[in-house]
Scaffold this motif. Structure first.
Motif, PDB file in Angstrom:
ATOM      1  N   GLU A 133       8.157  13.093  -2.908  1.00 53.16           N
ATOM      2  CA  GLU A 133       7.989  12.586  -4.273  1.00 53.16           C
ATOM      3  C   GLU A 133       6.515  12.237  -4.493  1.00 53.16           C
ATOM      4  O   GLU A 133       5.870  11.673  -3.606  1.00 53.16           O
ATOM      5  CB  GLU A 133       8.841  11.333  -4.483  1.00 53.16           C
ATOM      6  N   PRO A 134       5.949  12.585  -5.649  1.00 52.41           N
ATOM      7  CA  PRO A 134       4.545  12.222  -5.910  1.00 52.41           C
ATOM      8  C   PRO A 134       4.355  10.714  -5.816  1.00 52.41           C
ATOM      9  O   PRO A 134       5.186   9.940  -6.311  1.00 52.41           O
ATOM     10  CB  PRO A 134       4.305  12.713  -7.343  1.00 52.41           C
ATOM     11  N   GLY A 135       3.283  10.298  -5.157  1.00 50.21           N
ATOM     12  CA  GLY A 135       3.001   8.868  -5.038  1.00 50.21           C
ATOM     13  C   GLY A 135       2.465   8.304  -6.342  1.00 50.21           C
ATOM     14  O   GLY A 135       2.294   9.020  -7.335  1.00 50.21           O
ATOM     15  N   TRP A 192      -4.128   9.587  -4.645  1.00 47.49           N
ATOM     16  CA  TRP A 192      -2.800  10.141  -4.945  1.00 47.49           C
ATOM     17  C   TRP A 192      -2.233  10.842  -3.714  1.00 47.49           C
ATOM     18  O   TRP A 192      -1.048  10.714  -3.394  1.00 47.49           O
ATOM     19  CB  TRP A 192      -2.908  11.119  -6.109  1.00 47.49           C
ATOM     20  N   LEU A 193      -3.086  11.555  -3.003  1.00 48.54           N
ATOM     21  CA  LEU A 193      -2.662  12.201  -1.763  1.00 48.54           C
ATOM     22  C   LEU A 193      -2.206  11.151  -0.752  1.00 48.54           C
ATOM     23  O   LEU A 193      -1.159  11.305  -0.099  1.00 48.54           O
ATOM     24  CB  LEU A 193      -3.827  13.009  -1.182  1.00 48.54           C
ATOM     25  N   GLY A 194      -2.981  10.073  -0.639  1.00 49.47           N
ATOM     26  CA  GLY A 194      -2.638   9.016   0.310  1.00 49.47           C
ATOM     27  C   GLY A 194      -1.342   8.315  -0.032  1.00 49.47           C
ATOM     28  O   GLY A 194      -0.485   8.095   0.839  1.00 49.47           O
ATOM     29  N   THR A 195      -1.145   7.955  -1.304  1.00 49.73           N
ATOM     30  CA  THR A 195       0.076   7.247  -1.692  1.00 49.73           C
ATOM     31  C   THR A 195       1.304   8.157  -1.602  1.00 49.73           C
ATOM     32  O   THR A 195       2.409   7.682  -1.333  1.00 49.73           O
ATOM     33  CB  THR A 195      -0.042   6.695  -3.125  1.00 49.73           C
ATOM     34  N   THR A 255      -8.598   1.440  -0.507  1.00 41.48           N
ATOM     35  CA  THR A 255      -7.900   0.182  -0.778  1.00 41.48           C
ATOM     36  C   THR A 255      -6.554   0.444  -1.437  1.00 41.48           C
ATOM     37  O   THR A 255      -5.532  -0.141  -1.054  1.00 41.48           O
ATOM     38  CB  THR A 255      -8.756  -0.720  -1.688  1.00 41.48           C
ATOM     39  N   LYS A 256      -6.543   1.320  -2.417  1.00 41.15           N
ATOM     40  CA  LYS A 256      -5.314   1.649  -3.133  1.00 41.15           C
ATOM     41  C   LYS A 256      -4.297   2.322  -2.225  1.00 41.15           C
ATOM     42  O   LYS A 256      -3.096   2.045  -2.299  1.00 41.15           O
ATOM     43  CB  LYS A 256      -5.655   2.572  -4.308  1.00 41.15           C
ATOM     44  N   ALA A 257      -4.763   3.191  -1.334  1.00 43.46           N
ATOM     45  CA  ALA A 257      -3.851   3.972  -0.500  1.00 43.46           C
ATOM     46  C   ALA A 257      -3.253   3.161   0.644  1.00 43.46           C
ATOM     47  O   ALA A 257      -2.088   3.365   1.002  1.00 43.46           O
ATOM     48  CB  ALA A 257      -4.580   5.194   0.054  1.00 43.46           C
ATOM     49  N   LEU A 258      -4.033   2.241   1.235  1.00 51.87           N
ATOM     50  CA  LEU A 258      -3.588   1.605   2.474  1.00 51.87           C
ATOM     51  C   LEU A 258      -3.306   0.102   2.400  1.00 51.87           C
ATOM     52  O   LEU A 258      -2.455  -0.400   3.137  1.00 51.87           O
ATOM     53  CB  LEU A 258      -4.626   1.853   3.573  1.00 51.87           C
ATOM     54  N   MET A 259      -4.021  -0.635   1.559  1.00 45.88           N
ATOM     55  CA  MET A 259      -3.840  -2.087   1.546  1.00 45.88           C
ATOM     56  C   MET A 259      -2.426  -2.524   1.145  1.00 45.88           C
ATOM     57  O   MET A 259      -1.860  -3.426   1.769  1.00 45.88           O
ATOM     58  CB  MET A 259      -4.875  -2.742   0.636  1.00 45.88           C
TER      59      MET A 259
END
Length: 433
Positions: A42-44, A305-308, A351-355
């Protein structure tokens, strides 16, 4: 399948790094496409707030640049550097740090790099020393800027854990600045003295090293006014964020939340500068800061977006694997953020992807805040724009990328500054929170 998905993520990041610039955002989008269509993920979540904050801040900075405000700030910076040339290794990072702190973007460092290189040459100081720590300071200062997308997003996710916006700034500003200044002292001992550098000696013989002297820049009529408006806007943002915070609570149930307030304040700032300083709005989109900022938005969109997308699909496995590890070794979060930002090329995107995932794993606020500076490891791969600009602007050849790729003059200052920021962060956060 998990292994293949990891290969897709790393492959997209590698491709983006090879393309360079905005290409990291393009490749991130390609990675999302492959993960969703071929692996059924699913898209993050799209980092909309981060992107909109960057756009709003850049809109104000670009207007200020066209009004001559950036030239005025650079002129002030040059005066400071030239009045104290022997202390260039300390003053250079201080200048780039505070310019980034005020502007919320490290792209303001571009205009000061040639001045730093020239002043260092004039004093016989190896330019790679002040340039290396100056570039690193401009990157780390993003994690201390009141209006940077990384800080605004991070403060939003730790506020429910009892840490307010002002408390966060009270920790990250002194810790990161102190770390950069101590690293500046270390930088004085890196590399051979300029007169003993064989590359410099060879370039001198060939007549490739030139002293240009003080920069002659005509300061526009509305330059000082534009800077004043911009600084007043930053003060207003911090004041408003304090008034609506849960701990201060002077404004209850605000109709304008903090993220939206920053966007509105910055767009209003741009409007006032445009009118008061008689800026041609058509020229704003041609400003170098505007172009760099919009490029950054695409990069954040793609890589975050890739990370999430990947993290969201495997959050349970990540919790199972990383939960106990982070509980036993909380400093591992800083190392994780360090390597992630080295690949994601953005403090906001990292920060958005991992925090959020880290906090979901049960990482306490002290650890999260102390590790926050580690999202600034954009200097590791020698392809970041400000890093490349510093290399190009030093005609002595002292600021060069080695044949092993990672042996460049930004590596040691960057690692030392981030390590010190994390250590100081644990101390300060433990006291304040």
């Amino acid at each position: 399948m998990l292994f293949l998905e990891i290969l897709v993520v790393l492959g997209a990041i590698y491709m983006g790094a090879r393309i360079g610039g905005i290409g990291i955002g393009y490749a991130g989008g390609l990675g999302v496409l492959i993960l969703c269509l071929f692996f059924g993920l699913e898209p993050g979540s799209i980092p909309i707030d981060v992107i909109l904050i960057i756009m709003s801040v850049i809109a104000a900075i670009a207007a200020m640049q066209i009004a001559g405000g950036l030239d005025y700030m650079v002129k002030i910076a040059e005066d400071i550097l030239r009045k104290n040339p022997k202390h260039i290794t300390y003053l250079a990072p201080a200048v780039t740090y505070f310019m980034t702190l005020l502007a919320g973007t490290g792209h303001t460092a571009y205009s000061t790099l040639p001045v730093i290189a020239e002043v260092a040459k004039e004093q016989g100081i190896r330019p790679s020393r002040p340039l290396g720590i100056a570039v690193v300071a401009s990157q780390i200062a993003i994690t201390a800027s009141p209006i940077s997308a990384a800080v605004v997003f991070f403060s939003g996710i730790i506020e429910p854990l009892g840490v307010g916006y002002i408390e966060l700034l009270a920790i990250v500003i002194p810790t990161t600045f102190a770390a950069c200044m101590i690293t500046a002292f270390v930088s004085n001992f890196l590399g051979k003295d300029l007169k003993d550098d064989p590359v410099y000696q060879d370039r001198m013989k060939k007549g490739l090293v030139k002293l240009r002297g003080e920069t002659k820049v005509e300061i526009k009529k509305g330059a000082k006014l534009s800077v004043g408006i911009f600084i007043l806007t930053i003060i207003s943002v911090v004041t408003y964020a304090t008034l609506i915070s849960n701990k201060v609570g002077i404004i209850q149930d605000p109709s304008l939340p903090r993220n939206a307030a920053i966007m509105v304040f910055m767009l209003t700032c741009a409007a006032i500068i445009t009118m008061a300083c008689k800026v041609d709005s058509g020229k704003v989109i041609t400003a170098s800061t505007f172009q760099s900022g919009m490029s950054a938005c695409i990069c954040v969109l793609g890589v975050a977006w890739l990370g999430t997308t990947f993290v969201g699909a495997h959050i349970d496995e990540i919790k199972g694997f990383a939960g106990n590890l982070l509980n036993n070794y909380p400093w591992m979060l800083a190392i994780t953020l360090f390597f992630a930002s080295m690949l994601l090329y953005s403090q906001g995107a990292t920060t958005k992807a991992l925090m959020p995932a880290a906090l979901a794993l049960g990482v306490d606020p002290v650890t999260a805040i102390a590790s926050f500076a580690a999202v600034s490891a954009l200097f590791v791969l020698p392809t970041y724009p400000t890093l490349l600009a510093a290399v190009e602007m030093d005609d002595t050849g002292s600021t060069r990328i080695g044949n092993l790729v990672f042996n460049h003059p930004f590596m040691i200052p960057g690692v030392v500054a981030i390590a010190l920021s994390v250590i100081f962060g644990f101390i300060f956060a433990g006291i304040i929170i």
